[in-house]
Design an enzyme around this catalytic site. Structure first.
Site, PDB file in Angstrom:
ATOM      1  N   LYS A  84      31.385  25.550 -22.070  1.00 22.98           N
ATOM      2  CA  LYS A  84      30.774  25.555 -23.400  1.00 22.98           C
ATOM      3  C   LYS A  84      29.663  26.598 -23.434  1.00 22.98           C
ATOM      4  O   LYS A  84      28.908  26.740 -22.469  1.00 22.98           O
ATOM      5  CB  LYS A  84      30.204  24.153 -23.687  1.00 22.98           C
ATOM      6  CG  LYS A  84      29.727  23.935 -25.125  1.00 22.98           C
ATOM      7  CD  LYS A  84      29.249  22.480 -25.305  1.00 22.98           C
ATOM      8  CE  LYS A  84      28.797  22.185 -26.716  1.00 22.98           C
ATOM      9  NZ  LYS A  84      28.356  20.780 -26.894  1.00 22.98           N
ATOM     10  N   SER A  90      30.356  18.523 -30.896  1.00 22.77           N
ATOM     11  CA  SER A  90      30.197  19.957 -30.953  1.00 22.77           C
ATOM     12  C   SER A  90      30.966  20.721 -29.883  1.00 22.77           C
ATOM     13  O   SER A  90      31.138  21.937 -30.020  1.00 22.77           O
ATOM     14  CB  SER A  90      28.714  20.307 -30.835  1.00 22.77           C
ATOM     15  OG  SER A  90      28.229  19.938 -29.550  1.00 22.77           O
ATOM     16  N   SER A 124      29.215  14.663 -28.402  1.00 24.37           N
ATOM     17  CA  SER A 124      29.778  16.007 -28.469  1.00 24.37           C
ATOM     18  C   SER A 124      30.881  16.318 -27.457  1.00 24.37           C
ATOM     19  O   SER A 124      31.615  17.286 -27.638  1.00 24.37           O
ATOM     20  CB  SER A 124      28.670  17.056 -28.327  1.00 24.37           C
ATOM     21  OG  SER A 124      27.978  17.160 -29.538  1.00 24.37           O
TER      22      SER A 124
END
Lengths: 468, 483
Positions: free
Chosen positions: B78, B153, B177
């Protein structure tokens, strides 16, 4: 009535590393922005790692100032935007939601007056702004983050001072205290910084910032008292504001920024878990603390019979009292204290000069022993000390190279007196008439022996010769 | 070559030289090239470096040199987790060109075990969002149906694993997330106990509640990754010592005789009917395996979303203050600006969701409001923790659907922040209390969209949590992503 309170920022200069990373705590004289890492530069993703030694040192200051240390201490973020602050928040301590700073409710006595300490907190120093350029148009602001993250202790007093003089005395005592417990060298540039707040009667509180030295603090406070009193006399209200000390013009100047109105949006710093201190570690920290200045002075007086004045001077200077403690023994203690306080302190009265001294405890104790054994006059001793301080040579070598050995045998002195009698017929005649002028002849002998002749023996022989 | 194999299958084949790492990585990169045009999981792809590493690892395997236990496993990270030499943008214009000079601890640990980072994946800007629509670089799409959101996210993490663009990924979980995209993309995602994994190098959003979390195709893979990335770190004061627990060991112990609490507040109003029936089905399958399932009420959960947004926003407003564009950021001359004007102009380039949360956070922390909002939210947090402690005296695990609803269409809720916030109702509890939670892909809805089931365990009980998740995984048959 005048009320003055202080906020003193004291760097823990004796620590090896910064408060939250392993960069050096000593940032002075380095290439700008060379003493930084992702943590103290506040790079995205970096996290602070608390320097446990800093907590110990701050606890020592708290103990020395009689503060309470809570079971648990915590850190908060003080949020504000400023270019010297890499994260745009400062990690500090905050007591508004319960006492979690390293110390609170302490006191210190100066000249019979008690000054209450409101709180002591551990925090990080910001970076340094450097302004370049001559006019407003060419002016640029440079930022050096070498200092960012240096461990700093903030000491906040109650407004208990009534005169600038008390403030000055307090600051000197405080500087000696932090130096003595080995947490800071207060004489390094920027190591101890003072802000004052001051009010007259029921009037508003004015903060004074940007004061460079202790003597300027006294001057700034004097100026501010006079300014406020003359406003009051003319019936003008003193504004609550922050003023800066203008060193060149020697006045305080209103700073237009409205710092008081700033909302710092304090927030607990979750990256540093609550630190448990507890009684056990406090007891342990106490054992690591050196003898206090007060206790040391007391020891000097009772154990060695030092006059109070000498004991005060010696005990409040860490460098010289350490040297004393290492040089003396039971027999020569008084002589050692004399050598240090009357001669050595005169040679080296500043930090720089102290650092240059090549003297060791052995030098001092040898010197005291030689004087006590009558092998060296005090005068010659002073010369020897001067040489040892410069060269670091051993006492015996200095005595022989400067030819300082004591001339005490009557034969050699008599020979010299005979020479003097030949050269100074008039003075001899005069001395025979008037014994008070004998000192002139003693002086002549001393000059010839470069001060090495024993004064008592010399006088003895002179008297005999004059009366024969 | 089958890119659909699990990470642990890859390891066992690569170890024996049954597959060429270089070939696998090359095909993975090819797949990214082809697929990512459609789903946009990646922000940065590091092809050349990945291929060079793969070659070097093949050589090591052939010459029987000591090789890290990942054996060249291609992974994605990420883009809010620092990777030295590779951009870490946080999907924000504010860090458009930011290259961290250091590796996050999790990155360093994976690299040292010979994992290959093929690229950095998309997220909602600074991890604020639950759909990956709030990215400066554009939205990521759901690999099962590109009209739908992948969750967020860590949408890039979920989508890249589901789309076979890598074998595993690291995401971060602040309020769900990792688990939200795991659920929406039909992969496994773990939010570990706060303090189990180092956050050093994870760009902070809400630092008191977030954790890095692994995303992978199977529970075995997640356990394998957890072994590598968990444990004490000298760069993070908040990490705990997990005494080198081996999470892959005894993974198949089953859950016979265990007690599972079904959280009443997470299966009530507002839940999609397909999600509800999947949950019922999951419970009955676990019962079939010998678990005892009982309802549990945690009424503090009703306040969890409000508490979460108060705390997370407060911390965000402080954590994101450093982005003033003075030390790093995007090209923007200071010429003609005073300090404050420059900073506020630079900071106007944050996206709408980040701006919203920073304003909210600054407000709840401001003088006079701290007690009214922030302290109250902290009290809710304490209450949730207390109720969970009580619950875990009675049960070993808790269960709920990961998301109360099915994946929805891109753009559908983007203008309604409140509706979006409410979809976090089942996930934020684990963050506020610090306990671990995992999302396991369970079934597909009648419309062909993934449904995930969430299991919780008490703090630092990851080993037991993974055992239960494995048992649940073994009851499912799920469609495979087409290659």
């Amino acid at each position: 009535m005048t009320r003055i309170g202080l906020e003193i920022h004291c760097q823990l200069t004796k620590l090896a590393s910064k408060l939250f990373c392993s960069c050096k705590a000593e940032y002075r004289n380095l290439e700008p922005n060379s003493n930084i890492c992702p943590v103290c530069a506040g790079l995205p993703g970096s996290l602070p790692m608390l320097n446990k030694k800093a907590v110990e040192k701050a606890a020592m200051i708290s103990l020395a100032l009689g503060c309470k240390i809570p079971e648990k201490i915590g850190f908060f973020r003080k949020n504000y935007f400023y270019p010297d602050l890499p994260k745009n928040f400062q990690i500090t301590q905050y007591n508004a939601y319960g006492p979690t700073s390293i110390g609170s409710d302490g006191k210190m006595e100066i000249e019979g007056k008690e000054i209450r300490i409101r709180r002591i907190q551990l925090e990080e120093d910001p970076g340094r702004l450097v302004y370049e350029g001559t006019s407003e148009k060419t002016m640029i602001t440079l930022v050096d983050y070498n200092r960012a993250g240096t461990p700093l202790v903030e000491i906040v007093t109650e407004p208990d001072f009534e005169t600038p003089k008390q403030v000055r005395v307090f600051l000197n005592v405080l500087a000696d205290l932090v130096e003595n417990i080995g947490v800071s060298d207060p004489y390094l540039e920027g190591a101890m910084r003072v802000d004052g707040n001051i009010s007259e009667g029921d009037g508003n509180r004015v903060e004074i910032k940007n004061v460079g030295s202790f003597s300027d603090v006294e001057k700034a406070l004097h100026f501010e008292i006079t300014r406020q009193q003359s406003l009051v006399e003319r019936g003008i209200t003193v504004l609550a504001e922050t003023r800066h000390w203008d060193e060149a013009r020697r006045i305080t100047v209103s700073s237009r920024s409205k710092e008081e109105e700033q909302d710092y949006r304090y927030l607990p710093e979750a990256d540093i878990p609550i630190v448990l201190i507890g009684n056990q570690s406090i007891e342990q920290i106490k054992t690591q603390m050196p003898e206090s200045i007060v206790a040391r002075k007391e020891r000097y007086i009772t154990k060695y019979g030092m006059p109070a004045q000498v004991a005060t001077v010696l005990s409040s200077d860490k460098f010289y009292s350490d040297l004393f403690d290492k040089s003396h023994n039971e027999k020569n203690a008084k002589e050692v204290s004399n050598i240090i306080t009357t001669d050595l302190m005169g040679f080296a009265d500043t930090r720089e000069k102290k650092l240059e001294l090549k003297i060791t405890p052995k030098h001092i104790s040898d010197l005291a022993d030689s004087i006590l054994a009558n092998k060296l006059t005090r005068n010659s001793g002073k010369l020897a000390l001067q040489e040892m301080v410069k060269t670091g040579k051993a006492l015996v070598d200095v005595i022989s190279s400067l030819d300082l050995g004591h001339v005490s045998d009557a034969g050699s002195i008599e020979k010299i007196i005979d020479e003097v009698f030949k050269e100074e017929e008039k003075a001899v005649a005069e001395a025979k008439q008037n014994p008070d002028t004998i000192n002139y002849l003693v002086g002549k002998v001393m000059r010839k022996t470069k001060g090495k002749a024993d004064p008592a023996t010399t006088l003895d022989i002179l008297r005999k010769k004059l009366s024969s | 070559m089958n890119l659909g194999i699990s990470a642990t299958e890859f390891v066992s084949q690569a170890k024996e030289g049954a597959i060429s790492v270089e070939e696998f990585v090359a095909q993975t990169l090819e797949r990214i090239k082809k697929t990512d045009e459609k789903i946009h999981a990646f922000i940065t792809v590091d092809s050349q470096n990945a291929l060079e590493k793969a070659k070097a690892i093949d050589k090591k395997i052939k010459s029987k040199e000591k090789t890290g236990i990942c054996f060249g496993m291609p992974i994605s990270i990420k883009d809010n987790i620092c990777t030295a030499g590779l951009k870490t943008t946080c999907a924000s214009k504010m860090l458009e060109n930011f290259v961290a000079p250091y590796d996050a601890t999790v990155t360093a640990r994976l690299k040292s075990e010979d994992a290959i980072i093929v690229g950095k994946v998309n997220l909602d800007e600074f991890a604020m969002g639950s759909t990956t629509e709030f990215s400066y670089f554009g939205a990521t799409k759901n690999p099962w149906n590109a009209e739908y959101v992948p969750g967020g996210s860590s949408g890039g993490s979920g989508a890249s694993v589901a789309a076979l663009e890598c074998l595993a990924s690291l995401g971060s979980d602040t309020g769900g997330s990792v688990r939200s995209p795991a659920s929406f993309c039909s992969v496994v995602g773990l939010k570990p106990t706060y303090g189990l994994i180092s956050r050093y190098g994870l760009v902070s959003y809400a630092n008191s509640i977030e954790q890095v979390g692994p995303v992978a195709k199977t529970v075995e893979d997640v356990a394998f990754l957890l072994n590598i990335i968990s444990g004490h770190d000298t760069h993070d004061n908040t990490t705990a010592n997990n005494a080198h627990v081996d999470y892959t060991k005894d993974l198949k112990s089953g859950i016979s005789g265990k007690k599972i609490g079904i959280i009443s507040q997470m299966i009530g109003d507002g839940i999609d009917k397909d999600v509800a029936s999947a949950t019922t089905s999951a419970v009955s399958k676990l019962q079939d395996l010998g678990a005892e399932c009982i309802p549990i009420s945690l009424d503090a959960v009703e306040h969890s979303v409000a508490a979460y947004y108060t705390i997370a926003s407060a911390e965000a407003s402080s954590n994101l203050s450093r982005y003033d564009n003075l030390r790093y950021g995007f090209d923007f001359s200071t010429e003609g600006y005073e300090f404050k004007a420059f900073v506020s102009k630079a900071r106007s380039h944050f996206g709408p969701e980040v701006t919203r949360r920073m304003l909210l956070g600054a407000f709840v922390l401001s003088a006079g409001y701290y007690g009214k909002y922030y302290l109250k939210a902290q009290k809710v947090r304490t209450m949730i923790k207390a109720q969970l402690d009580e619950a875990f005296k009675k049960v070993d695990y808790l269960i709920s659907p990961t998301m109360p609803i099915l994946p929805f269409k891109i753009g559908e809720k983007i203008d309604d922040p409140l509706k979006l916030y409410l979809t976090d109702i089942n996930t934020v509890t684990a963050n506020l209390s610090g306990i671990p939670a995992i999302s396991v892909p369970f079934s597909m809805s009648s419309s062909g969209l993934p449904i995930g089931i969430q299991l919780f365990a008490n703090s630092f009980k990851e080993k037991e949590l993974l055992q239960a998740a494995h048992a649940l995984q073994e009851t499912t048959t799920l469609p495979e992503m087409s290659q």
